[in-house]
Design a protein around this motif. Structure first.
Motif, PDB file in Angstrom:
ATOM      1  N   THR A   1      11.418  29.788  20.296  1.00  0.00           N
ATOM      2  CA  THR A   1      12.448  30.124  21.262  1.00  0.00           C
ATOM      3  C   THR A   1      13.236  31.338  20.786  1.00  0.00           C
ATOM      4  N   THR A   2      13.695  32.092  21.715  1.00  0.00           N
ATOM      5  CA  THR A   2      14.582  33.207  21.405  1.00  0.00           C
ATOM      6  C   THR A   2      15.990  32.924  21.914  1.00  0.00           C
ATOM      7  N   ASN A   3      16.205  31.707  22.392  1.00  0.00           N
ATOM      8  CA  ASN A   3      17.500  31.301  22.919  1.00  0.00           C
ATOM      9  C   ASN A   3      18.532  31.268  21.782  1.00  0.00           C
ATOM     10  N   PRO A   4      19.576  32.092  21.875  1.00  0.00           N
ATOM     11  CA  PRO A   4      20.574  32.138  20.799  1.00  0.00           C
ATOM     12  C   PRO A   4      21.433  30.877  20.719  1.00  0.00           C
ATOM     13  N   ASN A   5      21.384  30.023  21.742  1.00  0.00           N
ATOM     14  CA  ASN A   5      22.186  28.802  21.750  1.00  0.00           C
ATOM     15  C   ASN A   5      21.517  27.637  21.035  1.00  0.00           C
TER      16      ASN A   5
ATOM     17  N   LYS B   1      20.597  26.709  14.648  1.00  0.00           N
ATOM     18  CA  LYS B   1      19.857  27.290  13.532  1.00  0.00           C
ATOM     19  C   LYS B   1      19.389  26.215  12.550  1.00  0.00           C
ATOM     20  N   THR B   2      19.859  24.986  12.727  1.00  0.00           N
ATOM     21  CA  THR B   2      19.445  23.906  11.833  1.00  0.00           C
ATOM     22  C   THR B   2      18.030  23.417  12.155  1.00  0.00           C
ATOM     23  N   PHE B   3      17.517  23.736  13.342  1.00  0.00           N
ATOM     24  CA  PHE B   3      16.152  23.352  13.684  1.00  0.00           C
ATOM     25  C   PHE B   3      15.172  24.214  12.910  1.00  0.00           C
ATOM     26  N   GLY B   4      14.121  23.580  12.409  1.00  0.00           N
ATOM     27  CA  GLY B   4      13.090  24.314  11.685  1.00  0.00           C
ATOM     28  C   GLY B   4      12.117  24.995  12.629  1.00  0.00           C
ATOM     29  N   THR B   5      11.138  25.634  12.042  1.00  0.00           N
ATOM     30  CA  THR B   5      10.146  26.395  12.797  1.00  0.00           C
ATOM     31  C   THR B   5       9.411  25.518  13.799  1.00  0.00           C
ATOM     32  N   ARG B   6       9.006  24.335  13.397  1.00  0.00           N
ATOM     33  CA  ARG B   6       8.261  23.435  14.281  1.00  0.00           C
ATOM     34  C   ARG B   6       9.060  23.089  15.536  1.00  0.00           C
ATOM     35  N   HIS B   7      10.317  22.734  15.361  1.00  0.00           N
ATOM     36  CA  HIS B   7      11.138  22.348  16.508  1.00  0.00           C
ATOM     37  C   HIS B   7      11.468  23.559  17.389  1.00  0.00           C
ATOM     38  N   ARG B   8      11.719  24.696  16.774  1.00  0.00           N
ATOM     39  CA  ARG B   8      12.008  25.907  17.547  1.00  0.00           C
ATOM     40  C   ARG B   8      10.775  26.335  18.345  1.00  0.00           C
TER      41      ARG B   8
END
Length: 64
Positions: free
Chosen positions: A1-5, A8-15
Motif C-alpha cells: 500500500t502507498t496509503n500514508p494513513n 507504520k507498525t505493520f510489516g511488509t506482509r500486512h502492508r
C-alpha cells in the motif's frame, strides 16, 4: 500500500496484503510471524485478532 494513513507498525506482509486488496477484489488472510495472530484484509481494510471460527464465518459471508 502507498496509503500514508496505514500504520507504520505493520510489516511488509500486512502492508502488501492491504495494497493488493486496494487494487483488486482479492481477500487476503495474513498471519503474523511474531505472534501468530490472524488478520483478514478486504477492500484495503485490515481486521486483526481473528480466531478460526470468526475467520470461517466471515469468509463464508464473503463467498455467498
Amino acid at each position: 500500500t502507498t496509503n500514508p494513513n496505514v500504520s507504520k507498525t505493520f510489516g511488509t506482509r500486512h502492508r502488501a496484503a492491504i495494497g493488493i486488496t486496494e487494487e483488486s477484489d482479492a481477500v487476503v488472510i495474513a498471519v503474523s510471524e511474531e505472534d501468530g495472530g490472524i488478520s483478514l484484509v478486504t477492500d484495503g481494510r485490515l481486521t486483526r485478532g481473528l480466531d478460526a471460527g470468526t475467520l470461517r464465518g466471515t469468509l463464508q459471508k464473503l463467498v455467498v
